[in-house]
Design a protein around this motif. Sequence first.
Motif, PDB file in Angstrom:
ATOM      1  N   ALA A  51       0.761  -1.397  -0.074  1.00 25.80           N
ATOM      2  CA  ALA A  51      -0.197   0.005   0.004  1.00 25.80           C
ATOM      3  C   ALA A  51       0.783   1.421  -0.005  1.00 25.80           C
ATOM      4  O   ALA A  51       0.347   2.436  -0.537  1.00 25.80           O
ATOM      5  N   LEU A  52       2.115   1.249   0.567  1.00 27.00           N
ATOM      6  CA  LEU A  52       2.803   2.725   0.930  1.00 27.00           C
ATOM      7  C   LEU A  52       2.997   3.218  -0.411  1.00 27.00           C
ATOM      8  O   LEU A  52       3.278   4.541  -0.390  1.00 27.00           O
ATOM      9  N   PRO A  53       3.681   2.526  -1.487  1.00 26.67           N
ATOM     10  CA  PRO A  53       3.936   3.383  -2.675  1.00 26.67           C
ATOM     11  C   PRO A  53       2.727   4.153  -3.092  1.00 26.67           C
ATOM     12  O   PRO A  53       2.770   5.537  -3.562  1.00 26.67           O
ATOM     13  N   ALA A  54       1.487   3.912  -3.288  1.00 29.37           N
ATOM     14  CA  ALA A  54       0.391   4.420  -3.734  1.00 29.37           C
ATOM     15  C   ALA A  54       0.176   5.680  -2.635  1.00 29.37           C
ATOM     16  O   ALA A  54      -0.359   6.599  -2.943  1.00 29.37           O
ATOM     17  N   PHE A  55       0.241   5.191  -1.505  1.00 33.31           N
ATOM     18  CA  PHE A  55       0.039   6.144  -0.174  1.00 33.31           C
ATOM     19  C   PHE A  55       0.910   7.405  -0.257  1.00 33.31           C
ATOM     20  O   PHE A  55       0.150   8.640  -0.335  1.00 33.31           O
ATOM     21  N   PHE A  56       2.158   7.205  -0.531  1.00 30.78           N
ATOM     22  CA  PHE A  56       2.976   8.310  -0.623  1.00 30.78           C
ATOM     23  C   PHE A  56       2.700   8.959  -1.890  1.00 30.78           C
ATOM     24  O   PHE A  56       3.284  10.261  -1.817  1.00 30.78           O
ATOM     25  N   GLU A 103      -8.257   4.879  -0.872  1.00 30.53           N
ATOM     26  CA  GLU A 103      -8.100   3.548  -2.108  1.00 30.53           C
ATOM     27  C   GLU A 103      -6.749   3.184  -2.001  1.00 30.53           C
ATOM     28  O   GLU A 103      -6.557   1.821  -2.112  1.00 30.53           O
ATOM     29  N   ALA A 104      -5.557   3.945  -1.466  1.00 31.54           N
ATOM     30  CA  ALA A 104      -4.350   3.320  -1.304  1.00 31.54           C
ATOM     31  C   ALA A 104      -4.112   2.454   0.226  1.00 31.54           C
ATOM     32  O   ALA A 104      -3.592   1.443  -0.017  1.00 31.54           O
ATOM     33  N   VAL A 105      -4.858   2.744   1.383  1.00 32.28           N
ATOM     34  CA  VAL A 105      -4.563   1.985   2.267  1.00 32.28           C
ATOM     35  C   VAL A 105      -5.470   1.155   2.428  1.00 32.28           C
ATOM     36  O   VAL A 105      -5.498   0.065   3.429  1.00 32.28           O
ATOM     37  N   GLY A 106      -6.935   0.754   1.998  1.00 31.99           N
ATOM     38  CA  GLY A 106      -7.689  -0.184   2.062  1.00 31.99           C
ATOM     39  C   GLY A 106      -7.925  -0.375   3.582  1.00 31.99           C
ATOM     40  O   GLY A 106      -8.805   0.555   4.029  1.00 31.99           O
TER      41      GLY A 106
END
Length: 210
Positions: A51-56, A103-106
């Motif tokens: 998840a972290l790449p999309a989160f950042f 959406e990133a972290v669900g």
Amino acid sequence: MTYTEPATAARTIRPGGPEDTDRLCGLLAEAFQDDPLTAWILPDPVERAAALPAFFRVFVDLSLAHGGVLVGGDFAAALLYLSPAGWEEAQERDEDVQRRLAEAVGSGTAALFTILAMQAAHHPSEEPQYYASFGAVRPGEQQGGWMTGMLSLLVARADAEGVPTYVEASSPGGYAVSLRNGFAPLGTEIRLPDGPVLRPMWRPARRSGA
């Protein structure tokens, strides 16, 4: 944790640009994989790594559009920040930002929104300021003085514009670096339920030579 003098790292710090987005997201994801804050949002390490790449990416996009990014060396470190005008513009996009983050972290959405609400309640609103949102150093590069160098460049810019700077230190190292750059604790700590602590810190603008 020890750091070298700011000038050592500052010589190789440059502004980031849109072409750096993918590598910045990778750096931030790697640096925060084992961070107590992201682990509180997503306890499962496999889910967190995914998840972290999309989160950042959400925060990198915000900083590139509304503030700035500093890159140290060959992506050894990075600092994301928002300018005073950028903070206001980012607030206007809050609904879209929250949608992308969810959406990133669900499964970590509820925990993340708890953090965001607590940060918003503590964020100073009395005057415009620069806001340093995330600083990351690649594992193995922590002794290079990168955070000290990047933060010193940011506060120098803020001083030149006569604007204060705000950060939320999430680690003992970040707290120490902020103190060395003239920040002081601001208000109460942000204590997450059964989780880590964020320490709001404030640095008034300084005149040249002050």
